[in-house]
Design a protein around this motif. Sequence first.
Motif: not given
Length: 654
Positions: A160, A180, A220, A222
């Motif tokens: 991260k 992210k 994943e 963001k």
Amino acid sequence: MKREVVLSFLVASSLIGSDNVTLEPVLVTYKINSKVIKNVSKENIKSADLADALMKNVPSVSIVRRSGVANDVILRGQKKDNINILIDDAKIYGACPNRMDPAISHILTNNVENINIIEGPYDVENFGTLSGKIDIKTKEPKKGLDGEVNLSMGSFGYKKLSTQISGGNDFFKYLISASKEKSEQYKDGNGDDFYNQQKKANLPLSSQYSSSYDNMDAYEKKTFLAKTIFNIDDSSEIKLSYTANRSDDILYPTGGMDALYDNSNIYTLGYTKRNLGQYSKKLDIDYYYSDVDHPMSTKYRNSGKMMYMTSHMKTSIWGAKIKNSMNISNALLTVGLDTSERNWRSNNYMKNIMTGMKTSRPKSFPSTDTKNKAIFTKLEKNIDNLKIEFGSRYDYTKIENSIDERKFAALSANIFTSYKLDDNTNIFAGIGKSSRVPDARELYYSSMMSGFKSNPNLEDTKNYEVDFGFDKNIGDLYVKTQFFYSNLKDYIYNMGNKFENIDAKVFGFDISGTYLLTDSLFFDYGIAYQKGKKDGNYNDKDLAEIPPLKANFALNYEFKDSKLITEVIAVDSWSSYDKEAMEQKLGGYAIFNMKFNQKVNKNLDITFGIDNILDKTYNSTNTYQDISYVSVDSKRVLFNDPGRNIYFNLRFLF
């Protein structure tokens, strides 16, 4: 350490032990009927999952774990639309009917400034607060210029990066934050990742991940947050904010589908004017809009090698509120108007991989609008040692689509009082009635394949609740005890083939507190218990999704620029469960965690931690039929929680 700071940690069940903590105190503004956790952004929680962080540290919060991220919460035996989730006073709903993207998953923990948890029907400002509210506030801009960068890594390939910058002057302030992160499939205490859990459970081959995807990352994610404040003058301001969440390829191994992506946006605009005149101490005008885009698919499963199914769900809501507070006869009176409109829609199709051709499938339910208009009032008054809070709200709600229209009218009200017996003792009690309307899924969802039928005749759920308790300081010991009894009328319950209204009761207690051993060593504790029962003639009277006895204990040691926290989360066996609703008995467990934080200098601190030190294999989540799980021999497959998780975090300040 000051005693007030020590007490604040457990009085508010704050997020100690969740990730990187600076040695700045986590101060808490405490109200007798709520838990207000401040400075959460300083914690820099190692995962995006706010549900996991709350479960670890608030005894009355349990987790519904189905993935490596985007998990759900149960607050005192209630979840989904039975509790209200707000982010910067904005409502956001998950788009997935199967709760793959619950509302609490659309905010990243390191963007959170504080969290206000109210248990019970004691909120009249917001639509649909039936049994509790989790009110999340994101970080606020500050004058000057400062920023931070966080680098995290841990077990299961977790990485991260997050950064933030804030600045401004007396007139204009801004904050920008971005992050992210990604993670591989976590392994349980047996060393099995998601795919190996599927194989061990003997999931049907069609439901297992195909060879092309069985080693893919778990998710994943963001995020982006931007916020500005314009100070027009000393008594008025305008706030604007935007929060974005972009999640890709989120795996749900014991469900039938995975999320291809999960995108959400939250926009807020607010105007505040103070001391407008004799009849306006504070005027607030607020508007928000949020939307979620969530396609879920069988693409990554063996069944999707040649052709896969996608259910593309979308939802959006806008809302506006105006409220005015004034002082009348030594009391604070607030009057307000509230309105919102939500849309929820689906688009299902099959896609042929060879040709790329899409074939439409029946929609989960028709595009449905839920329109609410309400008026509310609150009164707060102190009479010597007695504090009285009264609230009422009238709602008119219309739910409509191309095939049906439903109308609901409801009056909610509550009164909460506290009395100071002496400098060390308070007693409190509250009684209230609240309601929430059924949503589009509960009213109109149907499936020819599963035989599930719609029920457009559902009534709104009503909660009649009583709460009472006390808090007391006894030397270096602080204790707070609260009992509750909730009588639920027309409770919306998944009966397997459709949703129905039933009557039920939920009751329980929680005890929390702290004990100051020395100026640098203190002990936190919290225990929560609830029980749920159906009224009427049912073979199984137990109510689903009522977690068993849960205890949180932590020993905290602070010395100069160092902090060491050791904690235990213990949960009793899940022996009271609704077998008719596809739940099952779960074993009890105790998890040991440790975290060490060292402030190197004013610009750098380091955190090292281990969750589940003993690498225990356990299940925190039951299998209520309101969620779709893959079954083997008519028994729903359990999803094991993470095994030992070692993590490390660097925080740079500038």
